[in-house]
Structure formats: C-alpha cells, structure tokens
Design a protein around this motif. Sequence first.
Motif, PDB file in Angstrom:
ATOM      1  N   PHE A   1       0.819  -1.207   0.000  1.00 12.76           N
ATOM      2  CA  PHE A   1       0.000   0.000   0.000  1.00 12.76           C
ATOM      3  C   PHE A   1       0.853   1.257   0.000  1.00 12.76           C
ATOM      4  O   PHE A   1       0.462   2.309   0.484  1.00 12.76           O
ATOM      5  N   LYS A   2       2.066   1.132  -0.496  1.00 14.17           N
ATOM      6  CA  LYS A   2       2.982   2.265  -0.619  1.00 14.17           C
ATOM      7  C   LYS A   2       3.335   2.874   0.732  1.00 14.17           C
ATOM      8  O   LYS A   2       3.635   4.063   0.830  1.00 14.17           O
TER       9      LYS A   2
ATOM     10  N   LYS B   1      12.940  10.218 -17.351  1.00 10.83           N
ATOM     11  CA  LYS B   1      13.238   9.192 -16.354  1.00 10.83           C
ATOM     12  C   LYS B   1      14.608   9.414 -15.709  1.00 10.83           C
ATOM     13  O   LYS B   1      14.778   9.202 -14.514  1.00 10.83           O
ATOM     14  N   GLY B   2      15.574   9.827 -16.537  1.00  8.07           N
ATOM     15  CA  GLY B   2      16.913  10.067 -16.012  1.00  8.07           C
ATOM     16  C   GLY B   2      16.894  11.143 -14.949  1.00  8.07           C
ATOM     17  O   GLY B   2      17.502  11.020 -13.886  1.00  8.07           O
ATOM     18  N   ARG B   3      16.146  12.182 -15.242  1.00  9.71           N
ATOM     19  CA  ARG B   3      16.000  13.303 -14.327  1.00  9.71           C
ATOM     20  C   ARG B   3      15.379  12.838 -13.006  1.00  9.71           C
ATOM     21  O   ARG B   3      15.810  13.209 -11.917  1.00  9.71           O
ATOM     22  N   GLU B   4      14.371  11.978 -13.135  1.00  9.27           N
ATOM     23  CA  GLU B   4      13.681  11.457 -11.949  1.00  9.27           C
ATOM     24  C   GLU B   4      14.632  10.661 -11.058  1.00  9.27           C
ATOM     25  O   GLU B   4      14.641  10.806  -9.841  1.00  9.27           O
ATOM     26  N   ILE B   5      15.451   9.822 -11.714  1.00 10.38           N
ATOM     27  CA  ILE B   5      16.389   9.001 -10.949  1.00 10.38           C
ATOM     28  C   ILE B   5      17.405   9.888 -10.246  1.00 10.38           C
ATOM     29  O   ILE B   5      17.738   9.697  -9.077  1.00 10.38           O
ATOM     30  N   ARG B   6      17.877  10.917 -10.964  1.00  9.08           N
ATOM     31  CA  ARG B   6      18.835  11.849 -10.369  1.00  9.08           C
ATOM     32  C   ARG B   6      18.235  12.510  -9.118  1.00  9.08           C
ATOM     33  O   ARG B   6      18.862  12.558  -8.071  1.00  9.08           O
ATOM     34  N   ASP B   7      17.012  13.003  -9.256  1.00  4.04           N
ATOM     35  CA  ASP B   7      16.379  13.680  -8.123  1.00  4.04           C
ATOM     36  C   ASP B   7      16.179  12.724  -6.943  1.00  4.04           C
ATOM     37  O   ASP B   7      16.357  13.091  -5.789  1.00  4.04           O
ATOM     38  N   ALA B   8      15.785  11.487  -7.271  1.00  2.35           N
ATOM     39  CA  ALA B   8      15.551  10.504  -6.211  1.00  2.35           C
ATOM     40  C   ALA B   8      16.854  10.202  -5.476  1.00  2.35           C
ATOM     41  O   ALA B   8      16.896  10.158  -4.242  1.00  2.35           O
ATOM     42  N   LEU B   9      17.943  10.024  -6.244  1.00  5.11           N
ATOM     43  CA  LEU B   9      19.236   9.725  -5.625  1.00  5.11           C
ATOM     44  C   LEU B   9      19.678  10.888  -4.738  1.00  5.11           C
ATOM     45  O   LEU B   9      20.107  10.699  -3.601  1.00  5.11           O
ATOM     46  N   GLU B  10      19.537  12.098  -5.258  1.00  9.65           N
ATOM     47  CA  GLU B  10      19.926  13.274  -4.488  1.00  9.65           C
ATOM     48  C   GLU B  10      19.098  13.369  -3.205  1.00  9.65           C
ATOM     49  O   GLU B  10      19.619  13.642  -2.126  1.00  9.65           O
ATOM     50  N   TYR B  11      17.811  13.104  -3.336  1.00 10.10           N
ATOM     51  CA  TYR B  11      16.946  13.256  -2.161  1.00 10.10           C
ATOM     52  C   TYR B  11      17.288  12.235  -1.079  1.00 10.10           C
ATOM     53  O   TYR B  11      17.499  12.586   0.084  1.00 10.10           O
TER      54      TYR B  11
ATOM     55  N   GLU C   1       8.786  15.249   4.611  1.00 12.30           N
ATOM     56  CA  GLU C   1       9.952  14.438   4.253  1.00 12.30           C
ATOM     57  C   GLU C   1       9.540  13.010   3.945  1.00 12.30           C
ATOM     58  O   GLU C   1      10.068  12.380   3.031  1.00 12.30           O
ATOM     59  N   ARG C   2       8.601  12.492   4.747  1.00 14.44           N
ATOM     60  CA  ARG C   2       8.149  11.115   4.522  1.00 14.44           C
ATOM     61  C   ARG C   2       7.545  10.972   3.133  1.00 14.44           C
ATOM     62  O   ARG C   2       7.805  10.020   2.418  1.00 14.44           O
ATOM     63  N   ARG C   3       6.729  11.952   2.771  1.00  7.78           N
ATOM     64  CA  ARG C   3       6.074  11.894   1.464  1.00  7.78           C
ATOM     65  C   ARG C   3       7.117  11.924   0.345  1.00  7.78           C
ATOM     66  O   ARG C   3       7.079  11.135  -0.590  1.00  7.78           O
ATOM     67  N   ASN C   4       8.072  12.834   0.484  1.00 10.86           N
ATOM     68  CA  ASN C   4       9.106  12.925  -0.548  1.00 10.86           C
ATOM     69  C   ASN C   4       9.946  11.664  -0.621  1.00 10.86           C
ATOM     70  O   ASN C   4      10.319  11.213  -1.697  1.00 10.86           O
ATOM     71  N   LEU C   5      10.243  11.102   0.555  1.00 10.36           N
ATOM     72  CA  LEU C   5      11.077   9.916   0.590  1.00 10.36           C
ATOM     73  C   LEU C   5      10.349   8.752  -0.075  1.00 10.36           C
ATOM     74  O   LEU C   5      10.937   7.986  -0.834  1.00 10.36           O
ATOM     75  N   LYS C   6       9.050   8.633   0.199  1.00 11.71           N
ATOM     76  CA  LYS C   6       8.264   7.580  -0.447  1.00 11.71           C
ATOM     77  C   LYS C   6       8.292   7.750  -1.950  1.00 11.71           C
ATOM     78  O   LYS C   6       8.429   6.784  -2.707  1.00 11.71           O
ATOM     79  N   GLU C   7       8.157   8.984  -2.372  1.00 11.44           N
ATOM     80  CA  GLU C   7       8.159   9.257  -3.802  1.00 11.44           C
ATOM     81  C   GLU C   7       9.503   8.849  -4.416  1.00 11.44           C
ATOM     82  O   GLU C   7       9.557   8.254  -5.491  1.00 11.44           O
ATOM     83  N   ALA C   8      10.596   9.161  -3.690  1.00 15.46           N
ATOM     84  CA  ALA C   8      11.927   8.807  -4.189  1.00 15.46           C
ATOM     85  C   ALA C   8      12.079   7.288  -4.264  1.00 15.46           C
ATOM     86  O   ALA C   8      12.628   6.751  -5.230  1.00 15.46           O
ATOM     87  N   PHE C   9      11.584   6.578  -3.248  1.00 13.43           N
ATOM     88  CA  PHE C   9      11.652   5.111  -3.267  1.00 13.43           C
ATOM     89  C   PHE C   9      10.809   4.554  -4.413  1.00 13.43           C
ATOM     90  O   PHE C   9      11.144   3.548  -5.015  1.00 13.43           O
TER      91      PHE C   9
ATOM     92  N   VAL D   1      10.387   5.961  -7.257  1.00 10.77           N
ATOM     93  CA  VAL D   1      11.208   6.125  -8.460  1.00 10.77           C
ATOM     94  C   VAL D   1      12.182   4.961  -8.585  1.00 10.77           C
ATOM     95  O   VAL D   1      12.354   4.395  -9.664  1.00 10.77           O
ATOM     96  N   LEU D   2      12.788   4.574  -7.455  1.00 12.64           N
ATOM     97  CA  LEU D   2      13.707   3.442  -7.464  1.00 12.64           C
ATOM     98  C   LEU D   2      12.976   2.167  -7.902  1.00 12.64           C
ATOM     99  O   LEU D   2      13.469   1.398  -8.738  1.00 12.64           O
ATOM    100  N   SER D   3      11.788   1.983  -7.334  1.00 10.08           N
ATOM    101  CA  SER D   3      11.011   0.794  -7.671  1.00 10.08           C
ATOM    102  C   SER D   3      10.698   0.752  -9.174  1.00 10.08           C
ATOM    103  O   SER D   3      10.862  -0.274  -9.839  1.00 10.08           O
ATOM    104  N   ASN D   4      10.273   1.902  -9.705  1.00  8.70           N
ATOM    105  CA  ASN D   4       9.977   1.975 -11.138  1.00  8.70           C
ATOM    106  C   ASN D   4      11.229   1.732 -11.967  1.00  8.70           C
ATOM    107  O   ASN D   4      11.190   1.069 -13.004  1.00  8.70           O
ATOM    108  N   ALA D   5      12.352   2.288 -11.496  1.00  7.02           N
ATOM    109  CA  ALA D   5      13.601   2.144 -12.241  1.00  7.02           C
ATOM    110  C   ALA D   5      14.018   0.679 -12.274  1.00  7.02           C
ATOM    111  O   ALA D   5      14.555   0.194 -13.267  1.00  7.02           O
TER     112      ALA D   5
END
Lengths: 627, 236
Positions: free
Chosen positions: A496-497, A556-566, A598-606, A608-612
């Motif tokens: 459930f994310k 997608k590349g941009r998304e991965i970059r942002d997720a890694l940075e976050y 922060e939790r919301r952003n972190l979930k979003e970053a994770f 991105v990882l899952s999608n990647a």
Amino acid sequence: MQTEQLEIAAFLAKTPPFDGLSEEALNGLASQVEVTYFRAGSDILNLADPIHDLFVVRSGAVETFRRTGELHNRLAEGGIFGQMGLMMNERVRYPVKALEDTLLYCVPVDLFKDYCDRYETFADYFEGEATSLLQRAVESHHDKNDLTSVQVKELLTRPMISVAGDVSVRQAAQIMGEQHITSLLIVERTHRPGGEAVGLTGLITDQDLRKRIIAQGRSLDTPVAAVMSEDMITLDRNAYVFEAILTMLRHHVHHLPVLDRGEPIGVLSLLDVVRHESQSSLLMVRSIFGQPDREALAQIAQQSRAVFVRMVKEDANSQMIGSAMAVIGRSFKQRLLELAEAELGPPPAPYCFLALGSMARNEQLIYTDQDNALVFNERYDAKAHGEYFDRLARFVSDGLVECGYSYCEGGIMATNPEWRMTLSEWKARFGEWIDNPNPQALLHASIFFDLDGVWGRTRWAQELVRFIASKTRNNRRFLACLARNALNRTPPLGFFKDFVVEKGGQHANSINLKRRGTAPLTDVIRVHALAVGSRAANSFERLDDVMDSELLPDGKGREIRDALEYIAMVRIRHQAWQIETGNTVNNNIQPEQLSSFERRNLKEAFQVLSNAQSFLKYRYNSNIPLR
Amino acid sequence: MALPQPHSPSWSAFFEEQSSAARDERLQRFYAAETLDPDTPIANAPLVAMDFETTGLDPAQDEIISIGIVPLSLSRIFCRDSSYWVVRPTRQLDEDSIVIHGITHSEIAAAPDLERILEELLAALEGKLAVVHYHPIERNFLTNALHQRIGEGIQFPLIDTMILERRILEYQKGLLDRLLRRPSEPIRLGHCRARYHLPHYQPHHALTDALATAELLQAQIFHHFSPETPVGELWC
C-alpha cells in the motif's frame, strides 16, 4: 507612456554595468525602474523569499549575508545586488539589510532579462559573475575561517549542558565524562510569570576538578557550588570569534560561558575555536599532507566529521559532500603511501594504488570502510617484490583504520594477495567476470568496476576503466545478469505504498537508507552506464552519459537523479545529526523521525527506485535487443 | 466652499455631491470614482506624487507650465507609469522663470493647452491619493486653471509632505526650543530629503520633483509614522 527620469538616468549612466548602455537604452531602463526607501536597520530581502528585481543602491549602504548569517558583503552607492537570485531560481540567496538609510532603484526581472538578451555587455557583466561562482565557493572557505566575520553563536553546536549548584562533584564529573565536555555550567533556575529564568552562577572545568578536589583530597560529595569559579568572564552570543580569542588570551582562560540576553546558552572552549579554524575541507586536505606520521594523521582524521557537518549546514548538495569526503579519504591514502615509501624505501616495481567503490565514485560519506587494490605492470615478480608490497599495503590499510576507515569485511584490500595483480591479469580477471557472470562475479563487478587510481601509475587505472567499458557496452548477456543482480535490494515500500521497516534486531522499526535506497539506485545507474559505454564513476556523471544516449524514456533520467539526491541528502543530514548529538553514525532512519513532508518525498523517491528497477527488468531482458 | 478637514470623513461626501454637481463630464467622472476611506492604512493606499512648475508663485497671476506625475505605494514608486506634460500658459513667459525650471519659449510654443491634457491628468489622479510638497501650489493653481477654462474648479484630498515635516519637527522640538521660540529647520523639499539621507536631486523639474516627493513620503512614514497609519491622519 514612457517619460524620461533624468535623475535616475544620470545616476545609472555612471554606474557599471549600466554605463555601457547606449543613451537610448539607458533612458528606456531609467524610465521603467521602481524606487524604494529603507530605514537603517530594516530588512530588505529575506532568505528564500521570491525576488523580482535587480537592486541598485542609489544612496546609503546595505549589508548582504550568507545563509549562515555571516556577513557576505557591504555595498554602498552604485552597489548592485539580487542578480544571483534572479539568475538562479528567483529566490533570495543572500539576505540583505539596510546598514544606513537607503534608497534603492529596482530593475524589474522582466526588464533585467530583456536587457540581458538585448545588450551583450550588460549580460556579460552578470554572466561573468555567475561563472566565478565556483571560484567563489572555493574562496568562501577562506571567508568562513575569517575570525572577524564569524560569530561565537555559530560555534556553539550543541545544546547547553548545565547542573544546579547542589549537585555533587562526582555527578558533575560523570556528566562531563558522558558528554565528552571539559567544562560544566552551574545555573540557577527560577520560575517567573511567562516562563523560567536561567541565571549563570558558576563554571567548573576539568582543571578545577584536578586542582580543587583531587589535589586537595576533598570529598567527591562536595557540592559543585563550593568549588566552582564564580566571577567568570562571559561573552555575548553575537560576539565575534576573534573577540573570544582576545578575551581568552587576556584573561588566561580556556572556557567562556556564552550568554543570550543575559541567560547562559553554552560554553565556548579554546578547543572549539581551534577546531573551527581547521575545519574547512581544503584546509584539512592541506594539513593531511603536512602530517609527519600515522599517529598525527589519526589525530587530524577526527576533524573530517566536523568538515562533513559543516558542509551539510552550508547547504552543500550530496555530490559536493560526497566528493569532498572522497578527496579527504584519497588524501589520507596518498599521504599514507608517501609515508610507507619513506619507511620501506623506494618501491622495487612501479605500481598503481586503486580505490574502489564509493571513494572511486566520489560518493563517500562519513561511515565507510576501505576497498582498495594494487596494479603492477609486467615487470612485477611476486617472489622478489611480493613482500615489499605486502608491507606497503598493510601499512596503508592499518593507517586507514586508525583514520576511521574500517577494514573491508569482504577482504577487498591490497593486503590480500588475490587483489595484487598485473595489468594483464586484472584484464583477464575482469574479462572472466564479464564472460561468466555468476553471482560471485557480479558481486565483484559491482565493487571493482567503480575504480579510481589514487597513487602511482594512475593511467593504468584509466586503462582498466576503458577496458571494462569496451567489454560491457551492449553486452546483452552480461548486462542482463548485472540487471538481475541489481534487483536484489528492493526499496522499503509495502503493497500500500507505506514504509516497510526492519522487523527485529538492533535497527528495528528503521529503514537502511543505504542498503534500501542509495545502493540499489547506484546499482541501477551502473547497469545503464555500462550499457552505454560510460567511463564515468560518479553516479550523477554516469546518469548524464545515460541521458545523453537516450537509453531511458524522456524524463526518467532526471527522476532518478532527483531521487538519488533526495535519499542521499536525507541520509547525509541524518548522519550529521547523529554526529552532532553524539550518536553512533549509521544509515538507519526511523520514519517517525521525519516530518510528514519528508516522509512523502522519501516515499516518492523510493517509488522512483522501484519503477527504475521494473524498467531494468524489462530493458535488459535478454530477449529484447539493446539498441 | 469649505474644505473638509483632517480626520473628517467628509471627502467621500464631498466627492459624491460633486459627482452630480459638477457640470463638466470629465470632473463628474473624476468625482464618481471610488474614494479612499480615511481609515485605510497608508500601506494599502494607492498614491500618486504630483508636482507643478509655474510661471510664478501667485495663483491669481501665474500659471502652470509643467506637470509631473509618479504613481506609488508605500513600498514602491512606479516610474514606468509616470507622466510628464509641458503645457502652454495663456500669458507670456518671463525670462526669470525660465532660469528656474529650464523650460524654453520654443518648448512652450509647441505645448498643448492644459485643457487638452485634462482628461489624461484626471485619469492619472482618479481613485488615488495625491502626494505633494507644499500643497497650496498644486491645489490653487489647478483649481484656478480649471475655473479659467471650464468655469469650475477642482478639489481632492492631498498629502503634503511639507506639512508632515512641520508636524515631525514640532514634535521633535523640545519644550525649551518651543519656549525660546528657536527657529524651525528649513522645510524645502531638498532640505527635508537631506534629513532622511535621500540623495540630492536637481530641483525644479516637475517629474523629478514628483519622484523626490514620493521618496520623501516613504522615508517620512518609515521614520516617524507606520505603515498602519490611517490616511485620514495624513491628508488635508
């Protein structure tokens, strides 16, 4: 209707960069400026507020400040500010205050940009300034250490530790021991309407305990009030560091209680001042090379934590911090190798000392182990030279442990004869891993393929990087295996994310940000990078190469970059907080320690990882052609 | 016609009455625009600084020759929307005044009559609170000029930065100063500006003086009043 503003035009005509404009352009600009007055002492721009104008000081004077509150610049008549904010993200980067009664001419942002487009000299003036940003970042290290611009309050990095006067000397000594402090404030708390008042009554130091208790054989049950110093010299929190030094020298004291509106907020020690002075990463690198032996190196290695915390506070991004820490780590290796060669004599054969993993990627943080190896050329003879390099490797490896870089549990160190090979042996080994990608080979590939030469014949390291890139590029079978291997570590998201936390053990209810976040992202990026033949080691640089190749779908590349940075920044800030609060540094974070934002952003970053990872599965499926 | 006094809300009543009493259509429209409530904080008031250059100081004899207008709020002065007109007086210009304001005979000869720009001028003032330095000039010269041309005058609320400065200086004067009747400090526009560390601007150009007055008002409010001060305490 535009009307000529004679006074404004006349003033701008003698103020760079407006003085380079034609009369017509100048009058056009002058007729469209806005004007505003600020009384001395008032705030003109606040940090991170939106900014819509370029400001010219017409009369009076202003002060600009760094994020940290330190004075950045003073501008008088003709001075210009706001350009950085306008060119970056239209947010205030340097807050500004009126030092005197000040009249400002404001050039609205659309007009500013229009003039930059239309008049080259005008644009050059500002763009030239922007390119020197990097230079300024380097210079700012000098500024930061300028004792005349840093205030005492910035050196107080921990909350005040204090006791009441009736506490026994034994208890006081215990607290000082636990908190690793050399002095303790004695305070009196009184209740009054509107809150508690804290009054400073005394100070006790390590030295006091020795001289007034132990040397005199007094009871450890003596209340601190009986032995504390009462007439102390104090400092205001806004005093400058140089004033603190002068005060310490003048009164022969090493501890100064710091007051905020009369109430104590902490103690500044001589050690704090000295430490502050030697914290910048550049200074640290310089001093690494000045240390005479391993013992001295181990001593200054303790400062790297302070450098790390400081960079976090100065809002550096993960790439800046990662590379600064890698440069420091590399410097330790280099200095240790210098010292080893001095002790063991010149090397009997040329060699290259390799750094592997996070240091090679310039993604090193504070809590890290050492991965290294040795490369030789064909002149190397294990029988004749082996012993020398064994001792050299041991010297460096032990020295690194003393500097806080623990041994590699997997034994990936130059002390291990298995990882001391000639260039052609290394190529053969890498070729084997690529041609026969079994689980062990893939594990090694993900460590050894991030490599960097730190000492000796570093071009051999570059040759290995080229070799790997040429062997793996478009190598469908190897990439498919490496991709599968990159799916082993999944992000901590449930069905459930929501966050999935560790169930038991020492880190129950926490998430390992490295194992579940940055490391799998780095793995994903490595697969793509090898697929496109990138020779970069840093994940962000690898992503740039991947994005250039158009291997990934748009955005997608941009998304991965942002997720890694976050994720990296959450991890870094968490470690900085652990250092500052005296906790053990690790990668484990409890989601409830985070704000909901922060939790919301972190979930979003994770996510991105899952999608990647899903994309990786599909993209490197061996049935689909790579290009 | 009695003018409304400070603190009295009667400017709105006066405007309402005039919107039907005025005969000239342009004046009707001007008066019909929404008037500012005297309780409005100065920070929220739309303002317009205005300055006239004249052929002399006697409103019965002398005439307007240029008008400068600069809209502003308490926090910003908007040069982009400013206006400047040279207008032709009905009588000849004498040499003395040319020395002061620098407007030449040929400029005057090419300039329109004030009536031709009246509509534009009123549009710039409409719905805004005017700010001037030494209000008798602007108030009397404009109303006289209109009487002369369309047979009726014009009145509207004004903030006079000279009056504000006099109030400030009186307030600052000690009892002793008052008892000894020590002379007041000068309150010409340039003198006032210098007290707030505003730069020297070349005087006697209507647009520059309007800008100078606008800046002075901002400085006066930030030093001696507050952004919350109601306009009713400032206007006259």
